[in-house]
Write a protein that holds these residues in place. Structure first.
Motif, PDB file in Angstrom:
ATOM      1  N   ARG A  39     -19.341 -13.887  65.022  1.00 51.68           N
ATOM      2  CA  ARG A  39     -19.938 -13.385  63.778  1.00 51.68           C
ATOM      3  C   ARG A  39     -19.574 -11.932  63.520  1.00 51.68           C
ATOM      4  N   LEU A  40     -19.190 -11.212  64.549  1.00 49.70           N
ATOM      5  CA  LEU A  40     -18.946  -9.776  64.411  1.00 49.70           C
ATOM      6  C   LEU A  40     -17.463  -9.400  64.403  1.00 49.70           C
ATOM      7  N   ALA A  41     -16.638 -10.200  65.025  1.00 54.50           N
ATOM      8  CA  ALA A  41     -15.218  -9.870  65.181  1.00 54.50           C
ATOM      9  C   ALA A  41     -14.410 -10.382  63.997  1.00 54.50           C
ATOM     10  N   SER A  42     -13.236  -9.803  63.833  1.00 58.54           N
ATOM     11  CA  SER A  42     -12.353 -10.194  62.726  1.00 58.54           C
ATOM     12  C   SER A  42     -11.742 -11.569  62.929  1.00 58.54           C
ATOM     13  N   THR A  43     -11.396 -11.878  64.167  1.00 62.44           N
ATOM     14  CA  THR A  43     -10.734 -13.152  64.463  1.00 62.44           C
ATOM     15  C   THR A  43     -11.318 -13.741  65.745  1.00 62.44           C
ATOM     16  N   PRO A  44     -11.158 -15.055  65.950  1.00 58.09           N
ATOM     17  CA  PRO A  44     -11.589 -15.653  67.223  1.00 58.09           C
ATOM     18  C   PRO A  44     -10.895 -15.012  68.428  1.00 58.09           C
ATOM     19  N   SER A  45      -9.654 -14.611  68.253  1.00 56.64           N
ATOM     20  CA  SER A  45      -8.928 -13.953  69.339  1.00 56.64           C
ATOM     21  C   SER A  45      -9.589 -12.621  69.696  1.00 56.64           C
ATOM     22  N   ASP A  46      -9.986 -11.860  68.671  1.00 55.21           N
ATOM     23  CA  ASP A  46     -10.708 -10.607  68.930  1.00 55.21           C
ATOM     24  C   ASP A  46     -12.022 -10.892  69.643  1.00 55.21           C
ATOM     25  N   ALA A  47     -12.701 -11.959  69.242  1.00 58.48           N
ATOM     26  CA  ALA A  47     -13.972 -12.321  69.880  1.00 58.48           C
ATOM     27  C   ALA A  47     -13.747 -12.634  71.358  1.00 58.48           C
ATOM     28  N   GLU A  48     -12.682 -13.343  71.674  1.00 58.76           N
ATOM     29  CA  GLU A  48     -12.376 -13.657  73.075  1.00 58.76           C
ATOM     30  C   GLU A  48     -12.122 -12.377  73.871  1.00 58.76           C
ATOM     31  N   ASP A  49     -11.364 -11.463  73.283  1.00 60.52           N
ATOM     32  CA  ASP A  49     -11.094 -10.192  73.959  1.00 60.52           C
ATOM     33  C   ASP A  49     -12.380  -9.417  74.189  1.00 60.52           C
ATOM     34  N   LEU A  50     -13.261  -9.425  73.200  1.00 60.00           N
ATOM     35  CA  LEU A  50     -14.521  -8.699  73.322  1.00 60.00           C
ATOM     36  C   LEU A  50     -15.451  -9.339  74.348  1.00 60.00           C
TER      37      LEU A  50
END
Length: 194
Positions: A39-50
């Protein structure tokens, strides 16, 4: 996650013994943290990194984490939110910096025209085969200097050799490629490439 142990127990064990208990904590909460970050990240990939960064922070701060009802999940979610905000701020700063930079200098690129004519005539594969017959070192020096258009000094720095060595290797590689191409292609084919 084992129902007998609280998150606090798992973190305490992870800090004292090894990371196996921390792995249990990770597997128990990663999906919730990931959904939160989606919900907070730009992309699912960014969410995984976070998610990875969130749990890295949890490991780093494992002796100082505040638990809510013996659960680390609220701390993980707040940490994930902070990391997501930092990520967005960093992205904005990066975009602002790029906007301040002058646009790249445009140069006519004739490679596309050359490649198109080579493909039409069926020469591309034959030229590639000629190039592949060179040694790894010759292909590397030709690729860096001619195809990637790096300066002699840049290539020398990358390869950790003197600039004079790069120049001599480039000269020898060009000569060897010319010999191979002259054996593989007819004089008319060579002229059509020039």
């Amino acid at each position: 996650m084992n129902a007998e142990f609280t998150d606090a127990d798992l973190l305490e064990q992870a800090a004292v013994v090894d990371g196996d208990d921390f792995a249990g904590l990770f597997h128990g909460h990663r999906d919730r943290v990931f959904r939160h970050l989606l919900r907070l990240a730009s992309t699912p990939s960014d969410a995984e990194d976070l998610v990875a960064l969130t749990f890295a922070e949890a490991w780093r701060k494992r002796n100082r984490i505040r638990f809510t009802d013996s659960s680390v999940l609220p701390w993980l979610l707040v940490t994930a939110s902070h990391l997501a905000r930092n990520n967005v701020r960093a992205f904005r700063r990066h975009q602002a910096l790029l906007a301040k930079m002058p646009p790249p200098e445009t140069r006519a690129d004739h490679r596309d025209d050359v490649l198109e004519s080579l493909h039409r005539d069926g020469l591309a594969m034959r030229v590639r085969r000629s190039f592949e017959r060179l040694s790894d070192r010759d292909r590397e020096i030709l690729s860096l200097c001619l195809l990637e258009e790096l300066s002699t000094n840049q290539v020398a720095s990358l390869l950790r050799v003197p600039p004079g060595t790069v120049k001599s290797r480039l000269s020898r590689a060009r000569a060897r490629l010319a010999v191979i191409v002259s054996l593989d292609l007819s004089p008319d084919e060579i002229r059509s490439m020039q």
